[in-house]
Scaffold this active site. Sequence first.
Site, PDB file in Angstrom:
ATOM      1  N   ASN A  86       0.870  -1.179   0.000  1.00 44.13           N
ATOM      2  CA  ASN A  86       0.000   0.000   0.000  1.00 44.13           C
ATOM      3  C   ASN A  86       0.906   1.228   0.000  1.00 44.13           C
ATOM      4  O   ASN A  86       1.493   1.575   1.009  1.00 44.13           O
ATOM      5  CB  ASN A  86      -0.876  -0.051   1.261  1.00 44.13           C
ATOM      6  CG  ASN A  86      -1.816   1.122   1.360  1.00 44.13           C
ATOM      7  OD1 ASN A  86      -1.823   2.016   0.496  1.00 44.13           O
ATOM      8  ND2 ASN A  86      -2.616   1.136   2.414  1.00 44.13           N
ATOM      9  N   GLU A 110      -7.934  -5.605   5.500  1.00 45.95           N
ATOM     10  CA  GLU A 110      -7.887  -5.266   4.077  1.00 45.95           C
ATOM     11  C   GLU A 110      -6.743  -5.978   3.372  1.00 45.95           C
ATOM     12  O   GLU A 110      -6.864  -6.380   2.220  1.00 45.95           O
ATOM     13  CB  GLU A 110      -7.759  -3.744   3.925  1.00 45.95           C
ATOM     14  CG  GLU A 110      -9.052  -3.027   4.278  1.00 45.95           C
ATOM     15  CD  GLU A 110      -8.875  -1.545   4.525  1.00 45.95           C
ATOM     16  OE1 GLU A 110      -8.367  -1.195   5.610  1.00 45.95           O
ATOM     17  OE2 GLU A 110      -9.234  -0.744   3.648  1.00 45.95           O
TER      18      GLU A 110
END
Length: 394
Positions: free
Chosen positions: A10, A381
């Site tokens: 990310n 996530e």
Amino acid sequence: MSARNILVINCGSSSIKFALVNEAQEEFTLSGLAERLGSPEAVLHWQQGEQRDSQVIAGANHRQALSHLLPIAQRVAGGQLHGIGHRVVHGGEDFPGACRLDEVSLQAIRKLAPLAPLHNPANLLGIEAAMKLFPQLVQVAVFDTAFHQTLPEHAYRYALPEVMYREHGVRRYGFHGTSHRYVGQQAAHLCGLSFSASSWLVAHLGNGCSTCAIENGLSRDTSMGLTPLEGLVMGTRSGDVDPNLYSHLARTLGWSLEQIDAMLNRESGLFGLSGLSNDMRTLEQAREQGHPGATLAIEVFCYRLAKSLAAMSCALRQLDGLIFTGGIGENSALVRSKTLEHLTLLGLKLDEQANCRCPRGVASAIHAEGHPRILVIPTNEERQIALDTLALLD
Ligand code: ADP
């Protein structure tokens, strides 16, 4: 076949968060953060089990940070890294699901940069660096917006001239889709229901906050819109304000667009209301000691959240449960309790003891007997991104 390993990345403008997910293990086998990239203080932190390590990578950019990180991930994975899953914030209307990264999909993501000028270019930095460094590995993009591509038109259109939508892409997209989908699936599993035949209201409450209505496995409405500023009160974001606020501040105070953007995104929300902090833990402690700003910030946060959940219920024909997730949703008994005080008309009622006892990191039911389900479900996530990457590998 032995259990596969996926590295989840990310990328922010000056940071890379990462996790190594093994499909057979609940815990991440490796996780960490490279931060202050591009500066002399650039540093890589990682954790493997209980063991924590750091390495100074002075002046490193995204690519150099990844070139330090990858050998560590390969070693922890025993040389068996099967793919890389990248979080991408905005997929616009082009990406209703995860996609394998190649020149064509990269070009489509680049084109979406005007819709997410802070996020997509940063996500791309990581993708391009990882693809150059590991051309042999399958790389997949998982979009925050993708799950919400099933919103009906009456939920995603703004009441603006059509040209705004047709030619400029101005519509509601929604975000946090990976989290809403993950906790919806977990809730259905926990209750012995099928995700594709059940209906849920979800409150994802972290630094960014959004609600979602899920029916039969599909997102039917959500509180964030064209950008992640719309909707709920958040850590430093205002959520909904009168759209005339921009012209009002420009006229009365002579403020520029940049000044107003900065105020709404970075100086508002819990932080702006309390004048103290964007952190719910700090605000709860200050409220205990009678701090008026912290007290007000929590009241406004919970009332606006309840209003949004009630609005989301319009998208559903039945309710199998309300789900709280994210750092605040999972940990703040106070926020859950205050929010539900405003939702009695929906028949929702907490078991206050279960709400307060709710153990950290474990899915729990906290509703009073005979009332609709209220669940606390830890989000993950990274795991969902890894699962989506594996699905494309298959
Ligand atoms: P992000 O959106 O950055 O992933 P998180 O999901 O970690 O953020 O959520 C951060 C928020 O969760 C902060 O406001 C923090 O104060 C809040 N939080 C974490 N633990 C608690 C707790 N025990 N009680 C209340 N709030 C908490």
